[in-house]
Design a protein around this motif. Structure first.
Motif, mmCIF file in Angstrom:
data_model
loop_
_atom_site.group_PDB
_atom_site.id
_atom_site.type_symbol
_atom_site.label_atom_id
_atom_site.label_comp_id
_atom_site.label_asym_id
_atom_site.label_seq_id
_atom_site.Cartn_x
_atom_site.Cartn_y
_atom_site.Cartn_z
ATOM 1 N N HIS A 118 1.472 -2.401 16.227
ATOM 2 C CA HIS A 118 1.506 -2.730 14.801
ATOM 3 C C HIS A 118 1.740 -1.458 13.994
ATOM 4 C CE1 HIS A 118 0.175 -6.929 15.246
ATOM 5 N NE2 HIS A 118 -0.515 -6.471 16.269
ATOM 6 N N LYS A 119 2.980 -1.022 13.934
ATOM 7 C CA LYS A 119 3.320 0.180 13.185
ATOM 8 C C LYS A 119 3.255 -0.108 11.692
ATOM 9 C CE LYS A 119 6.896 3.713 12.631
ATOM 10 N NZ LYS A 119 8.238 4.190 13.057
ATOM 11 N N PRO A 120 2.604 0.766 10.928
ATOM 12 C CA PRO A 120 2.519 0.551 9.476
ATOM 13 C C PRO A 120 3.898 0.534 8.819
ATOM 14 C CG PRO A 120 0.972 2.242 10.187
ATOM 15 C CD PRO A 120 1.864 1.958 11.359
ATOM 16 N N ILE A 121 4.018 -0.258 7.775
ATOM 17 C CA ILE A 121 5.245 -0.277 6.997
ATOM 18 C C ILE A 121 5.339 0.983 6.144
ATOM 19 C CG2 ILE A 121 6.499 -1.506 5.178
ATOM 20 C CD1 ILE A 121 5.308 -4.101 6.273
ATOM 21 N N VAL A 122 4.203 1.474 5.658
ATOM 22 C CA VAL A 122 4.188 2.709 4.883
ATOM 23 C C VAL A 122 4.735 3.848 5.745
ATOM 24 C CG1 VAL A 122 1.819 3.317 5.533
ATOM 25 C CG2 VAL A 122 2.760 4.166 3.387
ATOM 26 N N SER A 123 5.445 4.796 5.137
ATOM 27 C CA SER A 123 6.132 5.847 5.878
ATOM 28 C C SER A 123 5.165 6.792 6.594
ATOM 29 C CB SER A 123 7.030 6.651 4.933
ATOM 30 O OG SER A 123 6.254 7.287 3.934
ATOM 31 N N THR A 124 5.684 7.482 7.601
ATOM 32 C CA THR A 124 4.842 8.371 8.416
ATOM 33 C C THR A 124 4.268 9.520 7.579
ATOM 34 O OG1 THR A 124 6.820 9.614 9.089
ATOM 35 C CG2 THR A 124 6.043 7.877 10.573
ATOM 36 N N ILE B 116 0.843 -1.192 0.000
ATOM 37 C CA ILE B 116 0.000 0.000 0.000
ATOM 38 C C ILE B 116 0.878 1.242 0.000
ATOM 39 C CG2 ILE B 116 -1.868 -1.204 1.186
ATOM 40 C CD1 ILE B 116 -1.164 0.560 3.655
ATOM 41 N N ASN B 117 0.348 2.321 -0.551
ATOM 42 C CA ASN B 117 1.106 3.564 -0.715
ATOM 43 C C ASN B 117 0.746 4.631 0.315
ATOM 44 O OD1 ASN B 117 0.654 2.323 -3.642
ATOM 45 N ND2 ASN B 117 2.636 3.353 -3.600
ATOM 46 N N TYR B 118 -0.410 4.507 0.939
ATOM 47 C CA TYR B 118 -0.792 5.474 1.967
ATOM 48 C C TYR B 118 -1.921 4.896 2.822
ATOM 49 C CZ TYR B 118 -4.424 6.622 -1.469
ATOM 50 O OH TYR B 118 -5.444 6.549 -2.368
ATOM 51 N N LEU B 119 -2.108 5.520 3.985
ATOM 52 C CA LEU B 119 -3.059 5.012 4.973
ATOM 53 C C LEU B 119 -3.790 6.181 5.615
ATOM 54 C CD1 LEU B 119 -4.081 2.602 6.792
ATOM 55 C CD2 LEU B 119 -2.137 3.113 8.291
ATOM 56 N N VAL B 120 -5.115 6.116 5.636
ATOM 57 C CA VAL B 120 -5.941 7.134 6.297
ATOM 58 C C VAL B 120 -6.834 6.442 7.325
ATOM 59 C CG1 VAL B 120 -7.685 8.942 6.016
ATOM 60 C CG2 VAL B 120 -5.974 8.562 4.211
ATOM 61 N N LEU B 121 -6.727 6.853 8.590
ATOM 62 C CA LEU B 121 -7.526 6.258 9.657
ATOM 63 C C LEU B 121 -8.394 7.337 10.286
ATOM 64 C CD1 LEU B 121 -4.839 4.018 11.423
ATOM 65 C CD2 LEU B 121 -6.327 3.466 9.487
ATOM 66 N N LEU B 122 -9.703 7.122 10.261
ATOM 67 C CA LEU B 122 -10.666 8.098 10.764
ATOM 68 C C LEU B 122 -11.310 7.550 12.035
ATOM 69 C CD1 LEU B 122 -13.247 9.891 8.445
ATOM 70 C CD2 LEU B 122 -13.494 9.685 10.908
ATOM 71 N N ALA B 123 -10.958 8.162 13.174
ATOM 72 C CA ALA B 123 -11.432 7.695 14.481
ATOM 73 C C ALA B 123 -11.301 6.179 14.590
ATOM 74 C CB ALA B 123 -12.881 8.126 14.729
ATOM 75 N N PRO B 124 -10.095 5.646 14.323
ATOM 76 C CA PRO B 124 -9.939 4.190 14.289
ATOM 77 C C PRO B 124 -9.986 3.573 15.676
ATOM 78 C CG PRO B 124 -7.793 5.233 14.186
ATOM 79 C CD PRO B 124 -8.803 6.348 14.130
ATOM 80 N N ALA B 125 -10.618 2.421 15.785
ATOM 81 C CA ALA B 125 -10.490 1.643 17.023
ATOM 82 C C ALA B 125 -9.020 1.267 17.159
ATOM 83 C CB ALA B 125 -11.359 0.390 16.956
ATOM 84 N N THR B 126 -8.447 1.479 18.319
ATOM 85 C CA THR B 126 -7.031 1.143 18.497
ATOM 86 C C THR B 126 -6.842 -0.254 19.055
ATOM 87 O OG1 THR B 126 -6.944 2.092 20.726
ATOM 88 C CG2 THR B 126 -6.496 3.576 18.876
ATOM 89 N N THR B 127 -7.929 -0.867 19.483
ATOM 90 C CA THR B 127 -7.906 -2.237 19.989
ATOM 91 C C THR B 127 -9.281 -2.848 19.770
ATOM 92 O OG1 THR B 127 -7.842 -3.600 22.006
ATOM 93 C CG2 THR B 127 -8.369 -1.270 22.277
ATOM 94 N N PRO B 128 -9.365 -4.164 19.539
ATOM 95 C CA PRO B 128 -10.672 -4.801 19.375
ATOM 96 C C PRO B 128 -11.561 -4.623 20.600
ATOM 97 C CG PRO B 128 -8.933 -6.274 18.659
ATOM 98 C CD PRO B 128 -8.261 -5.118 19.335
#
Length: 245
Positions: free
Chosen positions: A167-173, A116-128
């Motif tokens: 779980h840090k994304p592989i895609v850059s910050t 993947i080339n980019y990641l957008v998280l909108l109010a993401p659950a940080t844990t199940p």
């Protein structure tokens, strides 16, 4: 798109208990106007994938912990299958955008693949735990925890490895964008801040909203468009942003 090749294809993942793709369709309209293709994916146990006679997403509210983990694993596998299908059909730039539980799954997938080339998280659950409700106070939740046959610390120990904190994304910050609802009672702001810090402080916008009201503000569309503009036309970015809304 004026016969131009799309800038990328975005896979949109909906939130917990959503019964239709209303929010995703709004985002897809904004994204296509900005030159991106969009695919809206239905997560396990939701919408048309809900078991007959059940409400969309209701099977996540279960004391069957194996079922919760299976749903998360299936969601991740479905996203990866779609990513691989896109690549096999010539797509070279793929983004993930997720809301709530969709954000959790998008973040988990982003930590496992370079595709993947980019990641957008909108109010993401940080844990199940946040989307199952086990983190919330009250007798009902205490009773549900008791029904699992586990102590609370045991339950937390099972779910902790699935948290975005680890779980840090592989895609850059500079290709990661987090949108936080400061007054969120489902996904508390402090949990988002911990993930943001652990991930190397990628781009973030903080809204004076709750978990649901943040989805209704149009400013999000502008912020996401600005982020993608920076991804595909790199320029100096302010990094951390706050919204008065």
């Amino acid at each position: 798109l004026n016969n131009r090749a799309p800038k990328s294809t975005v896979i949109l993942l909906h939130g917990m208990y959503e019964s239709r793709h209303w929010y995703q369709e709004k985002h897809a309209l904004n994204l296509t106007k900005n030159g991106h293709n969009c695919l809206i994916m239905t997560l396990p146990y939701h919408i048309e994938r809900a078991a007959e006679g059940t409400l969309s997403g209701s099977q996540f509210l279960s004391t069957d912990l194996k079922s919760i983990f299976r749903a998360l694993q299936q969601g991740m596998k479905d996203v990866m299958a779609l990513i691989n299908w896109l690549i096999a059909n010539g797509e070279k730039k793929i983004g993930l955008m997720g809301i709530c539980i969709g954000g959790l799954i998008a973040g988990l997938v982003a930590s496992t693949t370079k595709k993947i080339n980019y990641l957008v998280l909108l109010a993401p659950a940080t844990t199940p735990l946040q989307i199952t409700g086990y983190t919330r106070a009250g007798k009902i939740m205490d009773d549900r925890i008791n029904m699992t046959g586990l102590f609370q610390d045991q339950l937390f120990g099972l779910f902790e490895p699935w948290g975005l904190l680890y779980h840090k994304p592989i895609v850059s910050t500079d290709r990661t964008f987090i949108i936080e609802a400061v007054h969120d009672t489902i996904v508390p702001g402090h949990s988002i801040e911990r993930v943001w810090d652990a991930w190397g402080k990628p781009r973030i916008s903080r809204y004076q909203h709750g978990h649901l009201s943040i989805l209704a503000t149009r400013r999000i569309f502008k912020d996401i468009s600005a982020f993608l503009g920076d991804v595909f036309t790199p320029r100096k970015s302010a990094g951390v942003q706050s919204s008065p809304e």
